[in-house]
Design an enzyme around this catalytic site. Structure first.
Site, PDB file in Angstrom:
ATOM      1  N   SER A 252      29.609  -0.798 -26.465  1.00 28.04           N
ATOM      2  CA  SER A 252      28.163  -0.701 -26.657  1.00 28.04           C
ATOM      3  C   SER A 252      27.511  -0.200 -25.382  1.00 28.04           C
ATOM      4  O   SER A 252      27.760  -0.731 -24.297  1.00 28.04           O
ATOM      5  CB  SER A 252      27.582  -2.072 -27.023  1.00 28.04           C
ATOM      6  OG  SER A 252      26.165  -2.052 -26.968  1.00 28.04           O
ATOM      7  N   LYS A 253      26.698   0.844 -25.523  1.00 23.33           N
ATOM      8  CA  LYS A 253      25.963   1.370 -24.373  1.00 23.33           C
ATOM      9  C   LYS A 253      25.043   0.297 -23.791  1.00 23.33           C
ATOM     10  O   LYS A 253      24.846   0.215 -22.574  1.00 23.33           O
ATOM     11  CB  LYS A 253      25.143   2.588 -24.814  1.00 23.33           C
ATOM     12  CG  LYS A 253      24.367   3.272 -23.689  1.00 23.33           C
ATOM     13  CD  LYS A 253      25.266   4.054 -22.770  1.00 23.33           C
ATOM     14  CE  LYS A 253      24.444   4.935 -21.826  1.00 23.33           C
ATOM     15  NZ  LYS A 253      25.290   5.660 -20.875  1.00 23.33           N
ATOM     16  N   ARG A 254      24.511  -0.554 -24.664  1.00 19.75           N
ATOM     17  CA  ARG A 254      23.596  -1.611 -24.205  1.00 19.75           C
ATOM     18  C   ARG A 254      24.284  -2.575 -23.242  1.00 19.75           C
ATOM     19  O   ARG A 254      23.643  -3.192 -22.409  1.00 19.75           O
ATOM     20  CB  ARG A 254      23.038  -2.400 -25.395  1.00 19.75           C
ATOM     21  CG  ARG A 254      22.110  -1.615 -26.286  1.00 19.75           C
ATOM     22  CD  ARG A 254      21.368  -2.553 -27.234  1.00 19.75           C
ATOM     23  NE  ARG A 254      22.277  -3.352 -28.015  1.00 19.75           N
ATOM     24  CZ  ARG A 254      22.826  -2.950 -29.161  1.00 19.75           C
ATOM     25  NH1 ARG A 254      22.566  -1.740 -29.624  1.00 19.75           N
ATOM     26  NH2 ARG A 254      23.635  -3.751 -29.833  1.00 19.75           N
TER      27      ARG A 254
END
Length: 482
Positions: A252-254
């Site tokens: 996940s980029k987050r």
């Protein structure tokens, strides 16, 4: 039958690893069987579009060598290849289903739908539409349409029996039809939903294999029922397991996980990234690990796909990246390394190619270059403890003696080259009756000021030049003499 696959991303941001892996497998499925790989931009979710995201898609496919045979920028007989440019057809197909009794108009307000969720005894996540509008007569529907009331068009799902489909990775999957909600096909803004546009476009573009993440397994019965409603043949389904950060979390980029662009910026080679991503869920029959893209095209087989989630291991990618650089033709390696070398070396006139020769077998990523070559530009502050080396049998006293002996020998050299430096220092070792390391380790340390360096004493002296070499040796003597 010609194999036709499509990569159909939404331009909503960066190219994450899972998305690139899907594109790669779609490309390989097509190319391994002499088929076509199509690019389609799915931009019907207007609220999530990100400016510049389409360019990222084009650039990524170009960089990775996943050249599409048809698409917005290359054309083809089944265009347009941007969904928002195909808008005129979706409503017609939805109305066709309404006429067949496979879909119906729904005029329910947002407030009514929210109330259905709130009042559902099993929780909002399990709330299904209650088919309130399905029971409207044709006259009532027409009256609402004439009045301009907002509407969506919903697919009418069967309430009994089961729907079964075959997936190339997960095998046969069957669901109870009563679990399926009457999904929306056309939204109130006139745009098709993702699921509906997908089916229509895949059929019209003659897509034979649909490759996507396993999170879409639950939607596939709805896709199949749409194909049945239209009387169309369903494609071959290939659902891919998730790419994970660890055993419990998806990438996940987050959470700081890398996108393709991030990895390139961090000094990973595009070829190594593609090679590594190919192995995230696919295993060749002979357990080979290093592949060119052409070799992947020749070796790829759907049978090698796994249903187990794949863990993205940055250490494995880093190892693979280093192997790629070691095996690379030097001129190609130098072309990649030269910009970072020039930036790190600044205004110095040092021979970048000679430095690159020393680096090629030692690098893990291109971004390692600045730290490894910084001492060429400026000798760092270092302590005398670096001169002590158990294996080389050196200590401060031996190092001081060796440096003092080396300076006059090097000063006398009329020609400054690796050969003359090597011959003069090795001769000095013989004269002093010491081990090679007892001279070469102190010289290397004085020239680099680092505990390790990409080359030994002779290579470093050759690159630094006579004047700078002697200056650094004098500095080493001064440090050891205090």
């Amino acid at each position: 039958m010609e194999i036709r696959t499509r990569f159909a991303p939404s331009p909503t941001g960066y190219m994450h690893i899972g998305n690139l892996r899907t594109a790669l497998y779609e490309y390989l499925i097509a190319k391994s069987q002499g088929g076509k790989f199509i690019l389609r931009i799915e931009d019907t979710d207007q609220g999530r579009l990100v400016e510049g995201a389409t360019d990222i898609i084009y650039n990524t496919l170009k960089m990775t060598g996943l050249h599409h045979d048809e698409g917005p920028d290359v054309g083809g007989e089944f265009g347009p290849y941007i969904q928002s440019e195909r808008m005129g057809m979706y409503m017609d197909y939805a109305k066709e289903l309404v006429e067949k009794g496979e879909a119906y108009y729904c005029f329910c307000t947002k407030e009514r739908l929210e109330a259905l969720k709130e009042n559902n005894g099993e929780g909002a996540a399990f709330a299904k539409y209650d088919r309130h509008c399905f029971h409207l007569t044709k006259e009532e529907v027409q009256e609402k349409l004439n009045a301009g009331e907002p509407f969506v068009i919903r697919q009418k799902m069967p309430e009994e029996g089961t729907t079964t489909f075959q997936d190339m990775v997960y095998g046969e999957i069957t669901v109870e039809n009563k679990e399926l909600d009457d999904q929306i096909l056309m939204k109130a803004d006139g745009f098709p939903t993702y699921n509906f546009a997908n089916v229509v476009d895949d059929h019209l573009m003659k897509i034979t294999h649909v490759v996507r993440g396993s999170e879409y397994l639950s939607s596939t019965p709805k896709y199949n029922l749409l194909y049945q409603a239209f009387g169309w043949d369903a494609p071959v389904y290939v659902h891919l397991p998730a790419v994970m950060r660890d055993a419990h979390h998806k990438l996940s980029k987050r959470h700081g996980d890398k996108s393709f662009e991030d990895l390139v910026r961090e000094g990973f080679l595009v070829e190594a990234i593609v090679n590594y991503i190919a192995l995230l869920g696919w295993s060749p029959s002979d357990n080979t690990e290093i592949f060119t893209l052409q070799e992947l095209e020749e070796k790829f087989d759907i049978a090698g796909l796994s249903k187990s989630p794949a863990i993205f291991d940055i250490k494995k990618l880093t190892w693979m990246n280093g192997e790629y650089m070691k095996a690379m033709e030097f001129e190609k390696f130098y072309a990649l390394a030269e910009p970072k070398l020039r930036e790190a070396l600044g205004e110095t006139q040092l021979d970048g190619k000679k430095i690159a020769v020393l680096l090629q077998k030692r690098l893990e990523t291109l971004n390692d270059i600045p730290a490894l070559v910084a001492f060429f530009k400026e000798l760092p502050v270092y302590g005398t403890e670096l001169y002590t080396h158990k294996k080389m049998k050196t200590d401060d006293a031996i190092a001081l003696t060796s440096l003092k002996a080396a300076i006059p020998v090097l000063q006398e050299l009329a020609e400054w080259s690796e050969t003359t430096i090597h011959d003069s220092l090795i001769a000095l070792v013989g004269e002093m009756g010491i081990k090679n390391g007892q001279l070469l380790w102190p010289v290397r340390t004085a020239l680099s000021g680092e505990p390790t360096s990409p080359g030994g004493a002779i290579e470093l002296a050759d690159i630094l030049g006579k004047e700078e070499t002697l200056r650094r040796l004098e500095k080493g003597i001064a440090l050891l003499s205090n």
